[in-house]
Design an enzyme around this catalytic site. Structure first.
Site, short mmCIF file in Angstrom:
data_model
loop_
_atom_site.label_atom_id
_atom_site.label_comp_id
_atom_site.label_asym_id
_atom_site.label_seq_id
_atom_site.Cartn_x
_atom_site.Cartn_y
_atom_site.Cartn_z
CG ASP A 44 -2.25 0.79 1.05
OD1 ASP A 44 -2.38 1.42 -0.10
OD2 ASP A 44 -2.85 1.11 2.02
CG ASN A 46 2.67 1.69 -5.10
OD1 ASN A 46 3.62 1.48 -4.58
ND2 ASN A 46 2.00 0.50 -5.86
CD1 TRP A 49 7.36 7.13 -1.92
CD2 TRP A 49 7.00 7.12 -4.20
NE1 TRP A 49 8.68 7.16 -2.73
CE2 TRP A 49 8.46 7.38 -4.09
CE3 TRP A 49 6.54 7.30 -5.54
CZ2 TRP A 49 9.51 7.23 -5.02
CZ3 TRP A 49 7.41 7.32 -6.65
CH2 TRP A 49 8.83 7.50 -6.49
NE ARG A 57 -4.06 6.80 -7.57
CZ ARG A 57 -3.88 6.34 -6.52
NH1 ARG A 57 -3.83 7.47 -5.29
NH2 ARG A 57 -4.30 5.23 -6.08
CG HIS A 61 0.63 2.33 -9.43
ND1 HIS A 61 0.23 1.82 -8.42
CD2 HIS A 61 -0.62 3.21 -10.08
CE1 HIS A 61 -0.99 2.25 -7.97
NE2 HIS A 61 -1.29 3.13 -8.81
CB SER A 89 -8.23 -6.02 -4.25
OG SER A 89 -8.86 -4.44 -4.51
CG ASN A 92 -7.36 -2.45 -6.22
OD1 ASN A 92 -6.38 -3.10 -6.08
ND2 ASN A 92 -7.84 -1.58 -5.34
#
Length: 267
Positions: A44, A46, A49, A57, A61, A89, A92
């Site tokens: 969790d 990414n 960050w 985003r 990844h 998931s 997601n």
């Protein structure tokens, strides 16, 4: 070939040894007798960050893929028997379409780039979840990767993609119900072992340690059955910043836990 040898599955004798000669000094703090057999990671942070660095985003990844490679290598060094990572998931799919499409492309690129090296390291990869829900080209790559590494004897590397723990249990129950309806099994034959054989992780040991990065402290529908007696390790570190040293921190913390499994303390 040496990677095939030293990337082999844990054995009882291997787990009672000290660090192998020439091992990375990073592992000096490791208690080799008290390492987990099966580690699960919720990767969790990414997006957080990336946003913290003023990036989009998807940059997070990409950075997260590099982290996964480094952590997998550390798990191989430590002779972890199974490593399961939460890549995508069933929930997601609710994310913005461009991000989902980017993630599918990133999965494909990861396999193309890392497949041969993982095979050299004797990794046995397996994709868990509803593979049929993924893009057809990616499904083909997944099947080819599993076929290439099916006979490897090193770490079992489970990649949870289009995976949900509740969905997995529903599929397991449906499979057992069909067998019962067909007269292949009786209802009283359905026990814990029968259920485990229907899970995506069939053949793997139960999860000993769940690691979750980026501060959240929940399981998020991940390996619900397998983690029944798992230890949990939460860290505020975002996944792209989770280094092999952070992984060692989790191993050291795990070694200090008193695992009673419902019984009395062993101390």
């Amino acid at each position: 070939m040496w990677k095939k040898i030293f990337g082999g599955r844990n054995s009882d004798s291997a787990r009672t040894e000290k660090a192998p000669a020439g091992a990375n000094p990073l592992y000096d703090r490791i208690n080799w007798q008290r390492l987990p057999r099966h580690v699960a990671i919720i990767m969790d942070g990414n997006g957080r960050w990336a946003q913290g660095k003023g990036l989009i985003r998807t940059a997070g990844h990409k950075a997260g893929v590099k982290t996964l490679k480094n952590v997998l290598k550390a798990a191989i060094d430590l002779r972890i028997e199974a490593l399961t990572v939460y890549a995508f998931s069933t929930e997601n799919w609710k994310r913005p379409r461009p991000e989902v499409e980017f993630l599918m492309k990133l999965f494909s690129e990861y396999l193309l780039k890392e497949l041969e090296e993982m095979n050299d390291y004797n990794v046995r990869i397996r994709f868990i979840g509803r593979m049929e829900g993924m893009p057809e080209g990616l499904q083909r790559q997944m099947r080819e990767a599993e076929a290439l590494m099916k006979d490897n004897t090193g770490i079992r590397f489970n990649v949870a993609a289009n995976y949900g723990g509740q969905d997995e249990l529903i599929r397991a129950a449906q499979s057992l119900a069909r067998q019962a309806a067909e007269g292949k099994i009786a209802p009283e034959d359905i026990d814990a072992e029968a259920i485990e054989q229907q899970l995506d992780t069939a053949g793997d040991p139960p999860v000993d340690l769940v690691i979750r990065t980026s501060g959240d402290q929940r399981l998020s529908n991940f390996l619900l059955w397998q983690s029944a007696y798992a230890e949990f390790y939460f860290t505020d570190v975002n996944w792209p910043d989770f280094t092999p040293a952070c992984f060692v921190d989790a191993m050291v913390d795990f070694a200090g836990r008193d695992r009673r499994f419902g019984g009395l303390t062993n101390k």
